[in-house]
Design a protein around this motif. Sequence first.
Motif, PDB file in Angstrom:
ATOM      1  N   PHE A  57       0.858  -1.185   0.000  1.00  0.00           N
ATOM      2  CA  PHE A  57       0.000   0.000   0.000  1.00  0.00           C
ATOM      3  C   PHE A  57       0.891   1.231   0.000  1.00  0.00           C
ATOM      4  N   VAL A  58       0.722   2.060  -1.019  1.00  0.00           N
ATOM      5  CA  VAL A  58       1.526   3.271  -1.153  1.00  0.00           C
ATOM      6  C   VAL A  58       0.899   4.398  -0.348  1.00  0.00           C
ATOM      7  N   ALA A  59       1.655   4.903   0.612  1.00  0.00           N
ATOM      8  CA  ALA A  59       1.183   6.029   1.421  1.00  0.00           C
ATOM      9  C   ALA A  59       2.377   6.652   2.120  1.00  0.00           C
ATOM     10  N   ASP A  60       2.289   7.928   2.374  1.00  0.00           N
ATOM     11  CA  ASP A  60       3.273   8.662   3.158  1.00  0.00           C
ATOM     12  C   ASP A  60       2.710   8.807   4.557  1.00  0.00           C
ATOM     13  N   VAL A  61       3.342   8.184   5.547  1.00  0.00           N
ATOM     14  CA  VAL A  61       2.791   8.205   6.906  1.00  0.00           C
ATOM     15  C   VAL A  61       2.686   9.619   7.462  1.00  0.00           C
ATOM     16  N   ALA A  62       3.400  10.569   6.871  1.00  0.00           N
ATOM     17  CA  ALA A  62       3.334  11.951   7.338  1.00  0.00           C
ATOM     18  C   ALA A  62       2.076  12.674   6.859  1.00  0.00           C
ATOM     19  N   ALA A  63       1.376  12.124   5.881  1.00  0.00           N
ATOM     20  CA  ALA A  63       0.187  12.784   5.343  1.00  0.00           C
ATOM     21  C   ALA A  63      -0.969  12.683   6.333  1.00  0.00           C
ATOM     22  N   PRO A  64      -1.746  13.754   6.490  1.00  0.00           N
ATOM     23  CA  PRO A  64      -2.842  13.731   7.466  1.00  0.00           C
ATOM     24  C   PRO A  64      -3.863  12.622   7.238  1.00  0.00           C
ATOM     25  N   ASP A  65      -4.086  12.249   5.968  1.00  0.00           N
ATOM     26  CA  ASP A  65      -5.089  11.225   5.690  1.00  0.00           C
ATOM     27  C   ASP A  65      -4.515   9.811   5.676  1.00  0.00           C
ATOM     28  N   ALA A  66      -3.209   9.680   5.892  1.00  0.00           N
ATOM     29  CA  ALA A  66      -2.577   8.365   5.784  1.00  0.00           C
ATOM     30  C   ALA A  66      -3.099   7.356   6.806  1.00  0.00           C
ATOM     31  N   PRO A  67      -3.229   7.702   8.089  1.00  0.00           N
ATOM     32  CA  PRO A  67      -3.693   6.691   9.048  1.00  0.00           C
ATOM     33  C   PRO A  67      -5.020   6.048   8.661  1.00  0.00           C
ATOM     34  N   GLU A  68      -5.993   6.865   8.284  1.00  0.00           N
ATOM     35  CA  GLU A  68      -7.300   6.329   7.911  1.00  0.00           C
ATOM     36  C   GLU A  68      -7.194   5.427   6.688  1.00  0.00           C
ATOM     37  N   ARG A  69      -6.406   5.847   5.699  1.00  0.00           N
ATOM     38  CA  ARG A  69      -6.262   5.065   4.468  1.00  0.00           C
ATOM     39  C   ARG A  69      -5.538   3.750   4.726  1.00  0.00           C
ATOM     40  N   ILE A  70      -4.500   3.780   5.554  1.00  0.00           N
ATOM     41  CA  ILE A  70      -3.729   2.566   5.832  1.00  0.00           C
ATOM     42  C   ILE A  70      -4.571   1.549   6.589  1.00  0.00           C
ATOM     43  N   VAL A  71      -5.258   2.007   7.624  1.00  0.00           N
ATOM     44  CA  VAL A  71      -6.090   1.095   8.416  1.00  0.00           C
ATOM     45  C   VAL A  71      -7.226   0.534   7.566  1.00  0.00           C
ATOM     46  N   ALA A  72      -7.827   1.358   6.723  1.00  0.00           N
ATOM     47  CA  ALA A  72      -8.890   0.873   5.847  1.00  0.00           C
ATOM     48  C   ALA A  72      -8.370  -0.195   4.894  1.00  0.00           C
ATOM     49  N   ALA A  73      -7.157   0.008   4.357  1.00  0.00           N
ATOM     50  CA  ALA A  73      -6.582  -0.986   3.447  1.00  0.00           C
ATOM     51  C   ALA A  73      -6.318  -2.303   4.157  1.00  0.00           C
ATOM     52  N   ALA A  74      -5.819  -2.225   5.388  1.00  0.00           N
ATOM     53  CA  ALA A  74      -5.521  -3.449   6.139  1.00  0.00           C
ATOM     54  C   ALA A  74      -6.790  -4.201   6.506  1.00  0.00           C
ATOM     55  N   THR A  75      -7.795  -3.497   6.972  1.00  0.00           N
ATOM     56  CA  THR A  75      -9.018  -4.185   7.385  1.00  0.00           C
ATOM     57  C   THR A  75      -9.786  -4.725   6.177  1.00  0.00           C
TER      58      THR A  75
END
Length: 250
Positions: A57-75
């Motif tokens: 999953f491509v994301a920059d952890v520093a981006a404000p929307d990254a946590p929501e996107r990462i958790v959504a991808a994992a779940t």
Amino acid sequence: MTDTLHGRAVIITGGGTGIGRVTAWQFADEGADVLVVGRTEDRLKETADGRPGIRTFVADVAAPDAPERIVAAATEAFGRIDVLVNNAGITRPAPLGEIAREIADRQLATNLLGPLFLAQEALPHLEASGGVIVNVTSLPGHRGWPNNSVYGATKVALDFLTRTWSVELASRGVRVVSVAPGVTETPVMIHAGFSPERLAASRDELLRLIPLGRLARPEEIAWWIVNAARPEAAYLTGAVLTVDGGINVS
């Protein structure tokens, strides 16, 4: 400890190179489902190559929307989260007097705020699974580290979060551990812009300080991360596991 990680869902940030990549391999080889997160798609694909248990999953952890996107991808991929490994980190060495605000902000966002808000977003899922947060930090805070004041401060702060979260979350069934590597053979300093000559000089200087006389290999650090996340480690929380070749006591 055979198969105790089988079927567990793991998020690893900074999974495209170094410690994150090898940690993903070790989890996947033990049957875990792994989501590796990073900024560079090609590097993530290299991590996942040949291991069907690893997704990218491509994301920059520093981006404000990254946590929501990462958790959504994992779940969406796994239906659960058992382990969060906050491994992504950057360093941009500079002495006091030459620290640029935008570069300091970038380190704080990546190394500290990213893990904080990703852990917060993942917390309901970790609580449901009795999960584990592993924060990958660095050398102990009682030693000075010239030219690395911002980077070092973010890692010391992350250890403080480990200790604090472990108290806050114990009653909710979530463990929190730091793994604090010493100097490790990874591309982090190349990404920081070090020339080959500067890298060689820094390496020689560091080797004189390390009692074991060598740098760590990524797989040696990954072993501690993986084992800290095992069910057999259920009594381990709030600890900072220093894996540094003895530099801490030299």
